[in-house]
Design a protein around this motif. Sequence first.
Motif, PDB file in Angstrom:
ATOM      1  N   GLY A  27       0.460   4.950 -12.764  1.00  0.00           N
ATOM      2  CA  GLY A  27      -0.146   3.686 -13.140  1.00  0.00           C
ATOM      3  C   GLY A  27       0.416   2.462 -12.438  1.00  0.00           C
ATOM      4  N   VAL A  28       1.306   2.670 -11.478  1.00  0.00           N
ATOM      5  CA  VAL A  28       1.920   1.560 -10.748  1.00  0.00           C
ATOM      6  C   VAL A  28       1.497   1.646  -9.285  1.00  0.00           C
ATOM      7  CG1 VAL A  28       4.133   0.538 -10.052  1.00  0.00           C
ATOM      8  CG2 VAL A  28       3.896   1.552 -12.319  1.00  0.00           C
ATOM      9  N   ALA A  29       1.247   0.510  -8.666  1.00  0.00           N
ATOM     10  CA  ALA A  29       0.826   0.492  -7.264  1.00  0.00           C
ATOM     11  C   ALA A  29       1.839   1.223  -6.392  1.00  0.00           C
ATOM     12  CB  ALA A  29       0.679  -0.949  -6.784  1.00  0.00           C
ATOM     13  N   MET A  30       1.324   1.969  -5.427  1.00  0.00           N
ATOM     14  CA  MET A  30       2.205   2.667  -4.484  1.00  0.00           C
ATOM     15  C   MET A  30       1.538   2.722  -3.125  1.00  0.00           C
ATOM     16  SD  MET A  30       1.635   6.314  -3.805  1.00  0.00           S
ATOM     17  CE  MET A  30      -0.009   6.984  -3.702  1.00  0.00           C
TER      18      MET A  30
ATOM     19  N   ARG B  60      -2.052   5.299   6.327  1.00  0.00           N
ATOM     20  CA  ARG B  60      -1.498   4.525   5.208  1.00  0.00           C
ATOM     21  C   ARG B  60      -2.485   4.609   4.067  1.00  0.00           C
ATOM     22  NH1 ARG B  60      -0.542  -1.867   5.220  1.00  0.00           N
ATOM     23  NH2 ARG B  60      -1.911  -1.991   3.438  1.00  0.00           N
ATOM     24  N   ILE B  61      -2.008   5.045   2.920  1.00  0.00           N
ATOM     25  CA  ILE B  61      -2.854   5.233   1.749  1.00  0.00           C
ATOM     26  C   ILE B  61      -2.292   4.391   0.610  1.00  0.00           C
ATOM     27  CG2 ILE B  61      -3.712   6.937   0.088  1.00  0.00           C
ATOM     28  CD1 ILE B  61      -2.849   8.844   2.718  1.00  0.00           C
ATOM     29  N   ASP B  62      -3.118   3.520   0.084  1.00  0.00           N
ATOM     30  CA  ASP B  62      -2.732   2.717  -1.071  1.00  0.00           C
ATOM     31  C   ASP B  62      -3.358   3.330  -2.315  1.00  0.00           C
ATOM     32  OD1 ASP B  62      -1.212   0.644   0.234  1.00  0.00           O
ATOM     33  OD2 ASP B  62      -3.113  -0.042   1.081  1.00  0.00           O
ATOM     34  N   GLY B  63      -2.572   3.465  -3.359  1.00  0.00           N
ATOM     35  CA  GLY B  63      -3.057   4.036  -4.601  1.00  0.00           C
ATOM     36  C   GLY B  63      -2.099   3.685  -5.723  1.00  0.00           C
TER      37      GLY B  63
ATOM     38  N   ARG C 153      -0.514  12.381 -11.851  1.00  0.00           N
ATOM     39  CA  ARG C 153       0.385  11.237 -11.676  1.00  0.00           C
ATOM     40  C   ARG C 153      -0.096  10.295 -10.572  1.00  0.00           C
ATOM     41  NH1 ARG C 153       6.559  12.787 -11.763  1.00  0.00           N
ATOM     42  NH2 ARG C 153       6.667  10.610 -12.443  1.00  0.00           N
ATOM     43  N   PHE C 154      -1.004  10.803  -9.721  1.00  0.00           N
ATOM     44  CA  PHE C 154      -1.504  10.012  -8.598  1.00  0.00           C
ATOM     45  C   PHE C 154      -2.921   9.515  -8.867  1.00  0.00           C
ATOM     46  CE2 PHE C 154       1.595  12.699  -6.347  1.00  0.00           C
ATOM     47  CZ  PHE C 154       2.257  11.749  -5.587  1.00  0.00           C
ATOM     48  N   ALA C 155      -3.210   8.329  -8.370  1.00  0.00           N
ATOM     49  CA  ALA C 155      -4.584   7.828  -8.260  1.00  0.00           C
ATOM     50  C   ALA C 155      -4.733   7.458  -6.787  1.00  0.00           C
ATOM     51  CB  ALA C 155      -4.806   6.621  -9.158  1.00  0.00           C
ATOM     52  N   LEU C 156      -5.386   8.336  -6.041  1.00  0.00           N
ATOM     53  CA  LEU C 156      -5.529   8.190  -4.591  1.00  0.00           C
ATOM     54  C   LEU C 156      -6.999   8.069  -4.224  1.00  0.00           C
ATOM     55  CD1 LEU C 156      -3.003  11.030  -3.716  1.00  0.00           C
ATOM     56  CD2 LEU C 156      -2.628   8.585  -3.367  1.00  0.00           C
TER      57      LEU C 156
ATOM     58  N   SER D  17       7.273   7.213   1.299  1.00  0.00           N
ATOM     59  CA  SER D  17       6.921   6.350   0.170  1.00  0.00           C
ATOM     60  C   SER D  17       8.193   6.004  -0.596  1.00  0.00           C
ATOM     61  CB  SER D  17       5.907   7.056  -0.744  1.00  0.00           C
ATOM     62  OG  SER D  17       5.376   6.131  -1.684  1.00  0.00           O
ATOM     63  N   SER D  18       8.024   5.576  -1.836  1.00  0.00           N
ATOM     64  CA  SER D  18       9.184   5.307  -2.693  1.00  0.00           C
ATOM     65  C   SER D  18       9.829   6.639  -3.088  1.00  0.00           C
ATOM     66  CB  SER D  18       8.754   4.546  -3.951  1.00  0.00           C
ATOM     67  OG  SER D  18       7.930   5.373  -4.755  1.00  0.00           O
ATOM     68  N   ALA D  19      11.048   6.566  -3.580  1.00  0.00           N
ATOM     69  CA  ALA D  19      11.787   7.781  -3.939  1.00  0.00           C
ATOM     70  C   ALA D  19      11.053   8.608  -4.996  1.00  0.00           C
ATOM     71  CB  ALA D  19      13.184   7.416  -4.428  1.00  0.00           C
ATOM     72  N   GLU D  20      10.441   7.958  -5.982  1.00  0.00           N
ATOM     73  CA  GLU D  20       9.751   8.683  -7.054  1.00  0.00           C
ATOM     74  C   GLU D  20       8.528   9.428  -6.522  1.00  0.00           C
ATOM     75  OE1 GLU D  20      12.118   5.371  -8.516  1.00  0.00           O
ATOM     76  OE2 GLU D  20      10.410   5.352  -7.173  1.00  0.00           O
TER      77      GLU D  20
END
Length: 118
Positions: A78-81, A71-74, A44-47, A101-104
Amino acid sequence: MLQFLTSLFKPKPAEAPPITSETSMNFDGEEVGPFLNRLADNPRFALPRDFAAAISEALPELALDETRRWRIDGDFDGVAMRLEIQIYMDDINAPDLSFHSSAEVVAEIDQALKQLDG
């Protein structure tokens, strides 16, 4: 000139949802790298490939009662987080990691933490 004009019409990258949630857990120092690698392997992650190594390598440099944040952007599903990982050395070789991060995203990390603690 052409490059300037085409840059005007490029779609802007999607912004990551705001940081609204947090989860945390105390780790033994040697558990941090393997946990972060499992997180990176989660489909589920692209890091970034090197984020787990960068954090693991910084651990021995942290003094007791010191805090450091990454801080990690990924992407998540499939959605930016944006993921922020904070480490607080509250005991020798036993860092407290918190994930913001976001709740999800936090819900997925929390499930991984529960499996580790299980």
